[in-house]
Structures are given as structure tokens and as C-alpha cells.
Design an enzyme around this catalytic site. Structure first.
Site, PDB file in Angstrom:
ATOM      1  N   LYS A  94       0.816  -1.188  -0.041  1.00 28.70           N
ATOM      2  CA  LYS A  94       0.029  -0.135   0.178  1.00 28.70           C
ATOM      3  C   LYS A  94       1.192   1.255  -0.292  1.00 28.70           C
ATOM      4  O   LYS A  94       1.634   1.088   0.706  1.00 28.70           O
ATOM      5  CB  LYS A  94      -1.326   0.066   1.365  1.00 28.70           C
ATOM      6  CG  LYS A  94      -2.251   0.701   0.916  1.00 28.70           C
ATOM      7  CD  LYS A  94      -2.983   0.791   0.596  1.00 28.70           C
ATOM      8  CE  LYS A  94      -3.563   1.682   0.664  1.00 28.70           C
ATOM      9  NZ  LYS A  94      -3.198   3.158  -1.198  1.00 28.70           N
ATOM     10  N   GLN A 115       7.197   4.095   3.851  1.00 30.85           N
ATOM     11  CA  GLN A 115       6.210   3.521   3.446  1.00 30.85           C
ATOM     12  C   GLN A 115       5.502   2.693   4.994  1.00 30.85           C
ATOM     13  O   GLN A 115       4.411   2.255   5.640  1.00 30.85           O
ATOM     14  CB  GLN A 115       5.441   3.637   2.428  1.00 30.85           C
ATOM     15  CG  GLN A 115       3.865   3.783   2.737  1.00 30.85           C
ATOM     16  CD  GLN A 115       3.540   4.835   2.464  1.00 30.85           C
ATOM     17  OE1 GLN A 115       4.395   5.610   1.513  1.00 30.85           O
ATOM     18  NE2 GLN A 115       2.578   5.063   1.929  1.00 30.85           N
ATOM     19  N   LYS A 118       5.741   3.580   8.753  1.00 34.66           N
ATOM     20  CA  LYS A 118       4.119   4.919   9.069  1.00 34.66           C
ATOM     21  C   LYS A 118       3.099   4.157   8.817  1.00 34.66           C
ATOM     22  O   LYS A 118       2.180   4.344   9.447  1.00 34.66           O
ATOM     23  CB  LYS A 118       4.253   5.523   7.038  1.00 34.66           C
ATOM     24  CG  LYS A 118       3.127   6.686   7.032  1.00 34.66           C
ATOM     25  CD  LYS A 118       2.708   7.284   5.769  1.00 34.66           C
ATOM     26  CE  LYS A 118       4.269   7.851   5.272  1.00 34.66           C
ATOM     27  NZ  LYS A 118       4.152   8.982   3.988  1.00 34.66           N
ATOM     28  N   LYS A 130       5.526   1.290  -3.364  1.00 41.92           N
ATOM     29  CA  LYS A 130       5.543   2.949  -3.348  1.00 41.92           C
ATOM     30  C   LYS A 130       5.130   2.768  -5.301  1.00 41.92           C
ATOM     31  O   LYS A 130       6.804   1.978  -5.691  1.00 41.92           O
ATOM     32  CB  LYS A 130       6.631   4.093  -3.143  1.00 41.92           C
ATOM     33  CG  LYS A 130       6.439   5.394  -2.983  1.00 41.92           C
ATOM     34  CD  LYS A 130       5.282   6.014  -2.077  1.00 41.92           C
ATOM     35  CE  LYS A 130       4.763   6.929  -2.131  1.00 41.92           C
ATOM     36  NZ  LYS A 130       4.661   7.474  -1.117  1.00 41.92           N
ATOM     37  N   GLY A 169      -2.564   8.144  -4.666  1.00 42.33           N
ATOM     38  CA  GLY A 169      -1.928   9.479  -4.858  1.00 42.33           C
ATOM     39  C   GLY A 169      -0.066   9.814  -4.547  1.00 42.33           C
ATOM     40  O   GLY A 169      -0.808   9.411  -3.190  1.00 42.33           O
ATOM     41  N   ASP A 170       0.205  10.357  -4.846  1.00 36.35           N
ATOM     42  CA  ASP A 170       1.099  11.325  -3.821  1.00 36.35           C
ATOM     43  C   ASP A 170       1.801  12.762  -5.150  1.00 36.35           C
ATOM     44  O   ASP A 170       0.304  13.282  -5.752  1.00 36.35           O
ATOM     45  CB  ASP A 170       2.645  10.480  -3.772  1.00 36.35           C
ATOM     46  CG  ASP A 170       3.700  10.830  -2.776  1.00 36.35           C
ATOM     47  OD1 ASP A 170       3.461  10.522  -2.346  1.00 36.35           O
ATOM     48  OD2 ASP A 170       4.072  11.539  -3.489  1.00 36.35           O
ATOM     49  N   THR A 213      -3.855  13.785   4.906  1.00 36.76           N
ATOM     50  CA  THR A 213      -2.994  13.750   4.950  1.00 36.76           C
ATOM     51  C   THR A 213      -2.459  14.891   6.370  1.00 36.76           C
ATOM     52  O   THR A 213      -2.072  15.039   7.192  1.00 36.76           O
ATOM     53  CB  THR A 213      -2.299  13.803   4.224  1.00 36.76           C
ATOM     54  OG1 THR A 213      -2.465  12.491   3.373  1.00 36.76           O
ATOM     55  CG2 THR A 213      -0.476  13.270   4.757  1.00 36.76           C
ATOM     56  N   ASN A 244      -2.754  19.178  -1.371  1.00 36.37           N
ATOM     57  CA  ASN A 244      -3.879  18.434  -0.853  1.00 36.37           C
ATOM     58  C   ASN A 244      -2.890  18.593   0.317  1.00 36.37           C
ATOM     59  O   ASN A 244      -3.779  18.947   1.897  1.00 36.37           O
ATOM     60  CB  ASN A 244      -4.137  16.582  -0.834  1.00 36.37           C
ATOM     61  CG  ASN A 244      -4.928  16.875  -2.020  1.00 36.37           C
ATOM     62  OD1 ASN A 244      -5.646  17.675  -2.241  1.00 36.37           O
ATOM     63  ND2 ASN A 244      -5.327  15.526  -2.306  1.00 36.37           N
ATOM     64  N   SER A 382      -7.033   6.213   3.577  1.00 37.18           N
ATOM     65  CA  SER A 382      -7.070   4.890   2.570  1.00 37.18           C
ATOM     66  C   SER A 382      -7.265   3.535   3.074  1.00 37.18           C
ATOM     67  O   SER A 382      -8.281   2.832   2.619  1.00 37.18           O
ATOM     68  CB  SER A 382      -5.712   4.613   1.760  1.00 37.18           C
ATOM     69  OG  SER A 382      -5.208   5.711   0.883  1.00 37.18           O
TER      70      SER A 382
END
Ligand code: GLU
Length: 449
Positions: A94, A115, A118, A130, A169-170, A213, A244, A382
Site C-alpha cells: 500500500k 511507508q 508509517k 510506492k 496518489g502522491d 494527510t 492537498n 486510505s
């Protein structure tokens, strides 16, 4: 299992650099974790003997593929697409997709590695991945972005699945891109499922995902200040970025009583000493999300000053929230912030502080909330979008906001549990150790994989 000698940080980092030559961002991200985990694990031989650190720094697999597409002029364009499936120890892969001109494997490996910790901190069953492409969305038409996304997904879909790998997204990948990607996935597989998160509300998206976020970052900062018997009330905040993360972080900080005086983009930063309010934020959201314009326009409408090609860190503040990109606060920036009275830094972006910057911050012992804790709210929601997709039941915006705040509290608690020492909370230590234990214990349980 044979007992290993004591592991030293230098030996470990030398090996990592040899195996991953030239990948400086990846080395930086690993070093920040290893310098905490290696001393922590010295008296826990089960982690050292099982080579957990060597295994956790080696992705399960790295995919790289050609993306060929046609621009509006009919020219053939070629980009490189990536997906790094880093670890599925505690859940399916993820993590987001980044579209940026300078994207490379080093950046993606640092992001994928971060990630792991996190996602573990969110308390949800989320592994880590990622991906993205060296595609520059700036100045591209909607049609070009659509054709690129369709070509990208035509290769990537083989490797995805709602129980296998779920991108989001990123930087450079927002609602428009996720919609094109999901449309193409659906066309290719004939399946409508939760394979991507950050979808629009009409087709399986979750309330509060786009805000998550930024909101989460503001919540964690509030919780950490409250823990020190302080608050956000009336504090002057520098926010960098205008995507965002930055804009919803600024929105929540403002709602919680703080005064946000800066935002930035690739052209420079704006300084509005009066602070942003709902009207000003609505203008910037429209400018950035719909008109894709430059921040300079803000000053024409609301006043304040625009500082071309500069970062905001020289403006006096109490709180700094880097929400743009990696390595945007260096040693000098950190010194300037502290000299000017900054008491706390909360990272909305991933690894926005350089190693030198971090050394300065550590010495000053100001409150420092690392990205893997402070920006985990995005991937946490998410995770909740995935739950909603699986059950086909959807929660209200209020319910989601409440769940997000609650998850940030759990993250805060984990940082306290593992990072408190003589009345001081080292959130970097707390976040890394808490994130590590869950994944490492799962890896031990699986045996040699
Ligand atoms: N790209 C975001 C991050 O850095 C979100 C990832 C996701 O929602 O999967 O955590």
C-alpha cells in the site's frame, strides 16, 4: 540459527550503500531508521540473528516498465514507470504513485521504505509499496494526462489487486489521475473494486481522504503540543507546499486557532502576515486544484508578499510544517527557524528535512514530529477506504474525521510509549521503534522469507 556478532551502524550502512550504489535518498531514509533500530536491537538477538534489518531494507520486488504514449501534437513520448512492492509482512502492498520529472529509484525506495513504518503506525493491516513515473504533469493537457495514465495502468494492472497491491496518489497524482487510472483498470479487468484509494466519492472514494494527510498532521501537532501543556492557539505557522497536504493542513490549523502565514510552490512562496482564512484558502484551492495556476496570483488578490524562487523558512514563526517535498529544510534553514523562535516542526511531507537539518533540530531538542507519524493520516484513511470498499458500506464525513483523529491519537501514544525518556519525548525514536516492532515480529513469525 548461528549467533551474529554485534551489528554496527557503519558496517550496516556500508553494506547498504554497496548494494544500492548512488541512491542517496534511500541511504538517508535507511540511516535515520538504522541509527535508532541498531542500538535498540543490540540486546534483542532474535532481530539481529534473523537479519531483520538486512531483509526489511530489501524490497520484495522492484518493477520498472516502459510507458509509451502520444502527446497532443501526435509525437510519441516515452517515460519510465515503477512500482516497488516493498513489504507485505502486515498487509497488502500500500502506498502512493508519484508523477514527477525527477523521479528515480532512489527516491521511490526511500518513500517505499518510509511507508513500511508509517503504515505499521496507523494500526491498520497495511503493507508498503510506492510507485510512479518520471512523467512531468506540469503543462500537460487533460487529454495527455489521460493517455499517459491509461498507458501506465495498461502495464501496472498485472501487478495490482485489492488484496495484493493498492496504490493511491502522491505528488503529481490527484483526483484526476486516480480517476483515469481507475477507469483504465476497470476497463482492462472488468472489475470494480478497491484497487486504488483516493477515488472520487461517486465511485468508491471515502469522505475525508483528500483532507486526511493535512488534517492528520495538524491533529498530531495539536496532540503533541497538548501533551506539553501547550496549544495551537494563536501560534504563527509556516506551511510549505500548496497541494492537498499543505492546503488541508493549513485549513485544519486555522480551524484549530493557529495563524498560517505562508504557502509555497515551485515558483516561490507567499507571505500573508494576517494569516489565511476560509476565503483565502478557497481561492488557493481553486487556483491549485482546478486552474493549476501559480501562487503569485494570491498576492494580486489578497495582498501580502510573493518571494520568487525562495523557501519560507526565513519568516519568524513558532511552528513549521513542511508539506512540499523531500529535503526542503537543510541545516541553515533549521538554524534560521530555531533562531527565529520556532518551537516545533511537523512533517506533512516525506523526509522534508536533510540529515544536517535533522542534526540541528536534534541538538536544539525542539518538538519534532517525523513524517512517518505526522503524515500517516493519509494512508490511514486510505486503509479505511479499503474497508469501506470491501464491505460496500460508507461512513459519513463526521465519522471519518473522528476516526482519523482517533488514529492520530493512537500514533501519538505509540510514539510516547517508545520515545519517552526523562520527561522528553523523542518522536523519531518512538515512531521508528513502534513501526519496526510490528513488522519485524511478523517477519520472525513467517520464518525465512
Ligand atoms: N502518498 C501518501 C503517503 O505518502 C498516501 C499513500 C496511500 O494513501 O496509499 O503516505
Amino acid at each position: 540459527m548461528p549467533r551474529r556478532k554485534k551489528l554496527s551502524l557503519d558496517t550496516f550502512m556500508e553494506g547498504l550503500a554497496r548494494r544500492n550504489p548512488g541512491e542517496t535518498e534511500f541511504h538517508q531514509a535507511v540511516c535515520e531508521v538504522a541509527r535508532i533500530i541498531i542500538p535498540y536491537a543490540q540486546d534483542k538477538p532474535h532481530y539481529i540473528d534473523a537479519q531483520i534489518l538486512e531483509r526489511i531494507t530489501e524490497p520484495d520486488r522492484t518493477l520498472s516498465f516502459r510507458v509509451a504514449w502520444q502527446d497532443d501534437g501526435g509525437n510519441i513520448r516515452v517515460n519510465r514507470g515503477f512500482r516497488i512492492q516493498f513489504s507485505n509482512a502486515i498487509g497488502p502492498y500500500k502506498g502512493g504513485l508519484r508523477f514527477h520529472r525527477d523521479l528515480n529509484l532512489s527516491v521511490l525506495k526511500f518513500l517505499g521504505f518510509e511507508q513500511i513504518f508509517k503504515n505499521s503506525l496507523t494500526t491498520l493491516p497495511l503493507g508498503a509499496g510506492k510507485g510512479g513515473a518520471d512523467f512531468n504533469p506540469k503543462g500537460k493537457s487533460d487529454g495527455e494526462v489521460m493517455r499517459f495514465c491509461q498507458a501506465f495502468m495498461t502495464e501496472l494492472y498485472h501487478h495490482l489487486g485489492p488484496e495484493m497491491d493498492i496504490p493511491a496518489g502522491d505528488i503529481g497524482v490527484g483526483a484526476r489521475e486516480i480517476s483515469y487510472l481507475f477507469g483504465q483498470y476497470k476497463r482492462l479487468t472488468r472489475q470494480f473494486n478497491g484497487v486504488l484509494t483516493g477515488k472520487s466519492l461517486e465511485f468508491g472514494g471515502s469522505h475525508i481522504r483528500k483532507e486526511a494527510t493535512g488534517y492528520g498532521c495538524a491533529y498530531l501537532l495539536k496532540q503533541a503540543l497538548n501533551h506539553r501543556h501547550d496549544s495551537l492557539d494563536g501560534k504563527t505557522c509556516l506551511v510549505s507546499g500548496s497541494g492537498n497536504v499543505a492546503l488541508y493542513c493549513a485549513q485544519k490549523l486555522t480551524a484549530l486557532g493557529a495563524r498560517v502565514v505562508t504557502l509555497s510552490d515551485s515558483s516561490g512562496f507567499i507571505h500573508d502576515p494576517e494569516g489565511l482564512n476560509a476565503e483565502k484558502l478557497a481561492f488557493v484551492m481553486d487556483l491549485k486544484f482546478h486552474r493549476r495556476g501559480k501562487l503569485g496570483e494570491y498576492v494580486k488578490k489578497f495582498g501580502g508578499t510573493f518571494h520568487p524562487d525562495q523557501k519560507p523558512w526565513g519568516v519568524p514563526c513558532q511552528l513549521a510544517l513542511p508539506c512540499a517535498t523531500q529535503n526542503e529544510i537543510d541545516g541553515d534553514d533549521a538554524r534560521t527557524l530555531i533562531k527565529n523562535g520556532c518551537i516545533a516542526i511537523a512533517e506533512g511531507a516525506n523526509m522534508p528535512v536533510t540529515s544536517k537539518g535533522y542534526d540541528v533540530i536534534k541538538r536544539a531538542k525542539i518538538l519534532y514530529l517525523p513524517g512517518k507519524a505526522a503524515n500517516a493520516g493519509g494512508v490511514a484513511v486510505s486503509g479505511l477506504e479499503m474497508s469501506q470498499n470491501s464491505t460496500r458500506l460508507y461512513w459519513s464525513a463526521e465519522e471519518m474525521d473522528h476516526r482519523l483523529e482517533n488514529i492520530m491519537e493512537k500514533i501519538h501514544l505509540q510514539c510516547l510509549n517508545h520515545g519517552s525518556e526523562n520527561g522528553y519525548v523523542d518522536y523519531v525514536r518512538g515512531a521508528n521503534i513502534a513501526g519496526f516492532i510490528k513488522v519485524a515480529d511478523a517477519m520472525l513469525a513467517y520464518g525465512v522469507l
